[in-house]
Design a protein around this motif. Structure first.
Motif, short mmCIF file in Angstrom:
data_model
loop_
_atom_site.label_atom_id
_atom_site.label_comp_id
_atom_site.label_asym_id
_atom_site.label_seq_id
_atom_site.Cartn_x
_atom_site.Cartn_y
_atom_site.Cartn_z
N SER A 167 22.57 9.94 42.83
CA SER A 167 21.43 9.10 43.19
C SER A 167 21.12 9.30 44.68
CB SER A 167 21.77 7.65 42.93
OG SER A 167 22.77 7.24 43.83
N SER A 188 19.04 -2.38 48.09
CA SER A 188 20.47 -2.66 47.95
C SER A 188 21.28 -1.45 48.40
CB SER A 188 20.80 -3.02 46.51
OG SER A 188 20.60 -1.93 45.65
N VAL A 189 20.78 -0.26 48.12
CA VAL A 189 21.49 0.96 48.51
C VAL A 189 21.38 1.17 50.02
CG1 VAL A 189 21.59 3.43 48.13
CG2 VAL A 189 21.07 1.93 46.24
N ALA A 217 21.37 -1.06 52.26
CA ALA A 217 22.40 -1.88 52.91
C ALA A 217 23.76 -1.20 52.83
CB ALA A 217 22.45 -3.26 52.26
N GLN A 218 24.04 -0.57 51.69
CA GLN A 218 25.33 0.15 51.57
C GLN A 218 25.44 1.23 52.64
OE1 GLN A 218 25.39 1.85 47.65
NE2 GLN A 218 25.39 -0.12 46.61
N ILE A 256 24.83 -4.61 47.67
CA ILE A 256 25.14 -4.72 46.25
C ILE A 256 25.84 -3.43 45.87
CG2 ILE A 256 24.20 -5.11 43.96
CD1 ILE A 256 21.70 -6.22 45.25
N PRO A 257 27.05 -3.49 45.38
CA PRO A 257 27.74 -2.24 45.05
C PRO A 257 27.05 -1.52 43.91
CG PRO A 257 28.96 -4.13 44.23
CD PRO A 257 27.84 -4.67 45.05
N GLY A 258 27.32 -0.23 43.80
CA GLY A 258 26.79 0.54 42.69
C GLY A 258 25.30 0.77 42.82
N MET A 259 24.70 1.15 41.72
CA MET A 259 23.26 1.42 41.75
C MET A 259 22.62 1.01 40.45
SD MET A 259 23.62 5.49 41.43
CE MET A 259 24.85 6.20 40.41
N VAL A 260 21.27 1.04 40.47
CA VAL A 260 20.52 0.63 39.29
C VAL A 260 20.88 1.56 38.13
CG1 VAL A 260 18.21 0.29 38.38
CG2 VAL A 260 18.66 -0.12 40.80
N ARG A 313 27.27 -4.68 38.48
CA ARG A 313 27.19 -4.78 39.94
C ARG A 313 27.36 -6.21 40.42
NH1 ARG A 313 21.64 -2.05 41.68
NH2 ARG A 313 22.72 -1.80 43.65
#
Lengths: 284, 313, 327
Positions: B147, B179-180, B182-183, C276-280, C295
């Motif tokens: 991704s 959300s990614v 922020a990671q 937020i860990p992981g992904m969609v 997640r």
């Protein structure tokens, strides 16, 4: 050097989805097998006189495709001729691809005056009518198989160079290339191991079409009597039969049909490769 | 000594429409362990400046000093040492990795170029992938299997390979989902505290820069308008452009958003081919006067302790 | 509610992508209504189905692979899902307008701005060419195009991104539609231009009382523009609330995560962003239970096997989460 890799199964699947390409590939395979095992099927010299002259196809079950004006077996000549024809096509395409990729890669990667000069030279080649160019080279260098292959390669490299250049132009400013440059990678290494594998798919498609074009060129050269006299290519068979075209037209027609089918199949394969390699069509 | 000092750096491109001065005399310092945010709108030259430091675009003037060595006049062979110290992370996670190279090969490239032994390289690749939070089987796979966020991690691993002191981050999170994003921001901050690496963080997203940067530089049409600490810039912006930029940035808080005064800056960025004479902001500036149309302001210390390039602050 | 129908009422909309890799439920039972003068923000990350929802409402889905397989879309009380394409031609641009993310490619590059607006007007109204041209000029003035009279003869490539977006907006509102769908209208624009376009959309909406669906991934833009917010995840609505309530007291863990992951200048500075860990998950490999469960920080056994339905935790609010309902 790194290997050039595809996700293979996906590739085969996408290729096979194009029915025409599949049929084309099978027929090409048959022609190739014919070429490889010609001496097994017909161990005797195909140019030897074996029967009555001008036997029509089906007239004598020993010669299913008949005999020519000298009484040579046409089927045997077709099978042996496949070898010469395919080899000429493949080698001429290889010559064109090597020149074209080399020139296109350098022009596209460096740009500026290098690009300018390369493309002017390519235009120069394109303005000369191809067939006349091939004939001129063959006449000057002599009618040997090698010279014919080189001549066809020299007239066929320009589209490959243009395609390679266009691919390099679009790839050279991509971020992964910039990343390589920012690591201090040399230009040669960037060209060969980073950009080239990404630029090759459309070039491969084009090269497969150049094989078809080369076969036609060789046929024309042989038809005009400038072919290598020691090689019985399909084009030469057509040329040999042309005096009898009014009475025994099959002598020209049979090798002509063989050329037509092979060229058509190569084009179908090219289309299939395009479908399989062109990322824009993926996931449809 | 600064890790990176830019002195009057200039980059210009000759285009069909004329000369574009993409970077027009930028001077800037970046200290060891610091994150400097470089913000501005598209076409302001912030990415070009980042590429100029990497010598990916020809520098037409000025000095780029990395740990005391001016790299601007150096040729490619002489840059090897600098390549180890400064690395770059790119914006497009889809474009910054070679689609036909395995992840392992992409990440290993810096070590291979530096002449490492294969075993040492392989070991380093494992370590790097672990640091950026990718499974170790990632190295046999191809970029399209990942991704956007994971690809950006791969790019970060590659940038970290030779333990650089400075990483130029060119819009590293702009193409990522919230959300990614922020990671990746958290990863960059973790790596900074772990290895003491400095960042030049180029972004158009003010809220991200506010979060990550220690100091901020605001750029407009090739020149710096304001340079200062993060709090100085956000609490008391001096330059009218900085103020307009902060006022225009959306805030993810409806109460704060409604409470603040919104002066919408009129007009759009002038063409870089034909910037207004004097201060390049004069065509949109609410404070512009005759002097601004003739005289180009220079960066100088201003009230909030920062530096700003404006005649009237 | 009075007897008058809402401008837009979507009920249980289902849009499926039919691909080689199987059927993917891109929009899975979305219900949504927008009142006159109201802005509803549709929020979510890429692949959550927000853009396909908008295209479903416009009946502009790329078919194949996408098709509406169920549900109703009531535009001023009339269900438009079963209508034939010819009927939609009269509705699009007239009763419902749309603004896309990329303004430059939304315009025809070989036609002047004036001709494009005039064409919309002449298709949907009784105006003659002369009147339409006057109206086109008015519209450009209305959307704040600088130097409008001169820009009428301009081609799209002669305009900046912000100006192109103004032209697109002018075309979208040309026939005073009752519903306007804006799909990431400012994502391609610079911050200062984004502020201009947001202010323009707000003003136009207030003046005309349009219902607006505003699709965005940017919570900052949501906070600035929306009255009500619908959060989508993997094709489903997971939370709906007024904008204040959503930011003050988000209920769904995904909403909580999104807000935590967005840096907010001026608010208390967090040391770390709450990522937020992981992904969609890809749409063809959704987990059996709640799509967010893998997640989620508050995941329970039940979440892994059962899809949570929307419940009403308070007036005007909806949430689809077992944990938020208290188990």
């Amino acid at each position: 050097m790194q290997r050039f890799e595809f996700p293979r199964f996906e590739f085969v699947g996408r290729f096979a989805r194009n029915r025409g390409a599949l049929v084309g590939a099978c027929l090409i395979l048959v022609v190739a097998l014919m070429a490889v095992f010609a001496s097994v099927f017909f161990p005797t010299d195909p140019l030897r006189i074996v029967g009555l002259p001008e036997l029509w196809p089906g007239e004598d079950p020993e010669f299913p495709l008949g005999t020519d004006s000298l009484g040579r077996d046409i089927l045997s000549m077709i099978v042996h001729g496949a070898r010469a024809t395919l080899l000429i096509g493949l080698f001429a395409s290889a010559v064109a691809t090597i020149i074209g990729v080399g020139v296109g890669a350098i022009a596209g990667y460096f740009g500026g005056w290098v690009d300018e000069i390369s493309m002017r030279v390519a235009e120069l080649f394109q303005t000369i009518p191809n067939l006349i160019f091939v004939l001129t080279i063959v006449v000057i260098l002599g009618s040997t198989l090698t010279n014919i292959v080189i001549a066809i390669g020299i007239v066929s490299w320009t589209p490959i160079a243009r395609m390679t250049r266009a691919e390099f132009l679009s790839l050279r400013d991509r971020e992964f290339v910039q990343a390589c440059r920012s690591m201090g990678m040399s230009d040669l290494r960037i060209i060969v191991s980073e950009i080239l594998p990404n630029a090759l798919p459309p070039v491969i498609v084009l090269s497969s079409l150049v094989v078809a074009g080369a076969i036609l060129f060789e046929s024309a050269v042989s038809f005009l009597g400038l072919g290598d006299p020691n090689v019985a290519s399909w084009g030469r068979l057509v040329g040999d039969g042309r005096q009898l075209i009014r009475s025994s037209w099959y002598i020209c027609a049979i090798p002509g049909i063989a050329i037509m089918i092979t060229v058509l199949c190569l084009n179908l394969v090219g289309d299939g490769l395009n479908d399989a390699l062109n990322p824009k069509l993926r996931d449809r | 000594m600064s890790l990176l000092s830019l002195r009057d750096v200039r980059v210009q491109f000759n285009t069909a429409g004329g000369v574009v001065r993409a970077v027009n005399g930028v001077s800037l310092d970046l200290a060891v362990g610091e994150t400097l945010g470089l913000v501005g709108e598209s076409g302001c030259g912030k990415s070009t400046l980042g590429k100029a430091i990497m010598k990916l675009v020809p520098v037409s003037g000025g000095a780029i000093v990395v740990e005391g060595v001016d790299i601007a006049p150096l040729n490619r062979a002489q840059l090897t040492d600098m390549r180890r110290k400064v690395q770059m992370i790119f914006q497009d996670p889809y474009g910054s990795l070679n689609p036909r190279s395995t992840v392992g090969r992409s990440v290993a490239q810096p070590m291979v170029l530096a002449g490492w032994k294969p075993e040492a390289t392989a070991e380093r690749v494992e370590t790097l992938l672990r640091w950026v939070g990718l499974p170790s089987d990632a190295k046999q796979r191809y970029p399209h299997e990942f991704s956007g966020g994971q690809r950006q991690r791969i790019g970060i691993a590659r940038a970290l390979a030779l333990s650089p002191k400075l990483i130029i981050c060119d819009e590293p999170v702009s193409a990522l989902d919230v959300s990614v994003r922020a990671q990746v921001i958290n990863l960059l901050e973790d790596l900074k505290s772990q290895f003491g690496v400095s960042y030049l963080f180029i972004s158009h997203d003010l809220s991200v820069v506010e979060h990550i940067a220690d100091r901020v530089a605001v750029m407009y049409l090739g020149m710096l308008f304001e340079v200062g600490g993060r709090d100085q810039i956000w609490k008391s912006p001096q330059h009218p452009y900085t103020r307009a930029l902060l006022a225009a940035a959306p805030i993810a808080n409806p109460k704060l958003a409604r409470a603040r005064q919104r002066t919408v800056l009129q007009g759009e960025l002038p063409s870089p081919l034909n910037p207004p004479p004097g201060c390049p902001f004069n065509s949109r500036c609410p404070m512009a006067q005759d002097r601004c149309r003739v005289e180009k302001p220079v960066l100088r210390p201003v009230a909030n302790g920062a530096q700003a390039a404006c005649h009237f602050v | 509610m009075s007897g008058q129908a809402l401008p837009l009422e979507i009920t249980d909309l289902r849009t499926t992508l039919f691909t080689r890799r199987g059927e993917m439920k891109a929009v899975d039972g979305l219900s949504l209504s927008v009142g006159a003068g109201e802005t509803v923000a549709l929020v979510g990350e890429s692949g959550c189905g927000k853009s396909l929802s908008a295209l479903s409402v416009m009946r502009l889905l790329p078919d194949p692979p996408a098709r509406i397989v169920g549900g109703q879309v009531k535009l001023n009380g009339r269900d438009i899902v079963p209508l034939p394409e010819e009927a939609m031609l009269g509705i699009r641009g007239k009763e419902i307008g749309m603004i896309f993310q990329d303004p430059i490619s939304s315009l025809n590059p070989v036609t002047t701005v004036e001709k494009q607006i005039v064409e919309v007007l002449m298709t949907h109204t009784e105006l003659g060419r002369g009147q339409a041209r006057v109206r086109a000029h008015e519209l450009l003035e209305l959307v704040g195009m600088p130097d409008a009279a001169r820009r009428l003869d301009a081609y799209p490539h002669q305009l900046s991104g912000g100006m192109c977006q103004r032209v697109v907006i002018a075309m979208a509102i040309a026939c005073s539609p009752s519903v306007l769908i804006a799909d990431e209208p400012t994502t391609a624009l610079d911050v200062t231009v984004q502020a201009q376009v947001l202010a323009l959309l707000k003003k136009l909406q207030a003046d005309a009382g349009m219902a607006m669906i505003f699709i965005t991934h940017d919570l900052g833009v949501v906070a600035e523009t929306a009255d009500r917010v619908v959060v989508m995840y993997a094709g489903r609505k997971v939370e709906e609330a007024s904008v204040d309530e959503l930011f003050e007291n988000p209920l769904h863990p995904y909403t909580v995560g999104l807000i935590g992951a967005t840096p907010t200048p001026g608010a208390e500075r967090a040391e770390r962003l709450a990522d937020i860990p992981g992904m969609v998950p890809p749409l063809n490999a959704l987990p059996q239970g709640c799509a967010f469960a893998p997640r989620c920080k508050r995941v329970m056994d039940r979440c892994l096997t059962e899809k949570p339905a929307l419940t009403v935790p308070g007036p005007g609010r909806l949430v689809a989460c077992f944990a938020a309902q208290g188990g």
